[in-house]
Design a protein around this motif. Sequence first.
Motif, short mmCIF file in Angstrom:
data_model
loop_
_atom_site.label_atom_id
_atom_site.label_comp_id
_atom_site.label_asym_id
_atom_site.label_seq_id
_atom_site.Cartn_x
_atom_site.Cartn_y
_atom_site.Cartn_z
N TYR A 155 -4.21 52.45 5.47
CA TYR A 155 -3.72 52.71 6.82
C TYR A 155 -2.24 53.08 6.73
CZ TYR A 155 -7.85 51.18 9.35
OH TYR A 155 -9.11 51.08 9.88
N CYS A 231 -1.71 47.51 12.92
CA CYS A 231 -3.15 47.53 12.70
C CYS A 231 -3.69 46.12 12.91
CB CYS A 231 -3.48 48.02 11.30
SG CYS A 231 -5.24 47.90 10.89
N PHE A 244 -8.73 44.70 21.72
CA PHE A 244 -9.24 46.07 21.84
C PHE A 244 -8.82 46.69 23.17
CE2 PHE A 244 -12.63 49.34 22.04
CZ PHE A 244 -12.46 49.88 20.78
N TYR A 252 -4.31 51.48 15.32
CA TYR A 252 -5.26 51.21 14.23
C TYR A 252 -5.92 49.86 14.45
CZ TYR A 252 -3.44 55.26 11.83
OH TYR A 252 -3.10 56.55 11.51
N TYR A 253 -7.19 49.80 14.08
CA TYR A 253 -8.00 48.61 14.39
C TYR A 253 -9.12 48.51 13.36
CZ TYR A 253 -10.89 45.52 17.36
OH TYR A 253 -11.64 44.49 17.86
N VAL A 254 -9.37 47.31 12.87
CA VAL A 254 -10.48 47.07 11.96
C VAL A 254 -11.57 46.32 12.73
CG1 VAL A 254 -11.26 45.88 9.87
CG2 VAL A 254 -9.03 47.01 9.90
N GLY A 255 -12.73 46.95 12.88
CA GLY A 255 -13.84 46.30 13.55
C GLY A 255 -14.38 45.15 12.71
N ILE A 265 -8.98 55.01 19.69
CA ILE A 265 -8.52 54.06 18.69
C ILE A 265 -8.89 54.58 17.30
CG2 ILE A 265 -8.72 51.70 17.83
CD1 ILE A 265 -7.29 51.86 20.48
N ASN A 266 -7.96 54.46 16.37
CA ASN A 266 -8.25 54.83 14.98
C ASN A 266 -8.94 53.65 14.29
OD1 ASN A 266 -6.99 57.46 14.96
ND2 ASN A 266 -5.04 56.38 15.11
N ASN A 267 -10.26 53.70 14.29
CA ASN A 267 -11.06 52.61 13.74
C ASN A 267 -11.85 53.14 12.55
OD1 ASN A 267 -12.43 50.16 13.46
ND2 ASN A 267 -14.10 50.89 14.73
N ASN A 270 -14.93 49.12 9.37
CA ASN A 270 -15.67 48.09 10.10
C ASN A 270 -16.29 47.12 9.09
OD1 ASN A 270 -15.97 49.00 13.18
ND2 ASN A 270 -16.02 50.81 11.88
#
Length: 336
Positions: A155, A231, A244, A252-255, A265-267, A270
Amino acid sequence: MLLTCCTKEGDTIYLPNPDEEQPSTAPLVTVIYDVNGLGDRSYNDKIFRGIESAAKKHGFRTLQLVPDSYEQGLAYLETVFRQMESAQDTVRRLFIAPCQGYDEFIRKNNRRLERNPYADLLYLETSTPLEGKGSTFYIDYYGAMYMGGYLCQDYYSSKVILLVLANPYTQWVVEAGKGFVDGFNSMTSKYNKTLKTHYLSNEPGGGFQLADTTALRIYQEAKVNETDNVCVVPICGGAMNAFFRILPKFSYYVGVDDYVFSPLINNYINVIKNIDTVMEYYIDQWADGTLPKHRTFGLRDGATDIYLSQFHYMSREDHQELRQEAIRKEEERYEK
């Protein structure tokens, strides 16, 4: 509080309390969730889907109970145990408790069900089997989270990685966090990232629900500089929804637990816990009369996994190499 009984055809019958069980000889699966657990778009919702899918396949009835307080949950536990131990019919009954908050009650009372040969118990998640009647399982999140931590180094526009943990007591939360940190620290990034950890609660079982205003404050406080793009990695069940909702566009986001998608959202990563598949497996086993006493699942057998979006490039060879490394570390750590 939500009480539902679902038929094989998928019709939902609402019941005012557990004592009004429908008179039927079809096997009954009863579940008591954590406080306000359903609707988390995560762990509990996946359990619900897995149970309903298996029940529909086998023609079982289901009774899904969602207390609105811990005290109410304990009252439902007592009611269900009393029903199951005193039943005089031959109806098969499976009680499922997917909440570590009920651990003390379950371990003190599970032997009561030995009075009824048609009653069974499934308690999750715990790595410590029950003494006496009842089955347990634990899903090891370390390996999948190790992969997630390693991949988070890519990231490149996120200077800060914010690891949000529900509490420092829930076993799967703690071990998932450990896996992520170990994976993150296993390589040196040229992007000079900062990993920050935040616990939402210091109470056992706490931190799985969160107000949006609190999530926004935690997000803002994680920034080193005002312009930092943080992130978020939320290992906190339903509380993840608050993060969320408050994330700025193109953050940035981690599912975690389930696949999460938003065009804003830049996901790219996961980390998935396939608890729905495991629940379906257990109900299939119960239908066959072969409910395991205890099992530990993990990355190797697909109970956890990691999914990358098309925008997160990693060659198949590198991905498999990382997976095997994560499996090895997971199985060494827990002596599988």
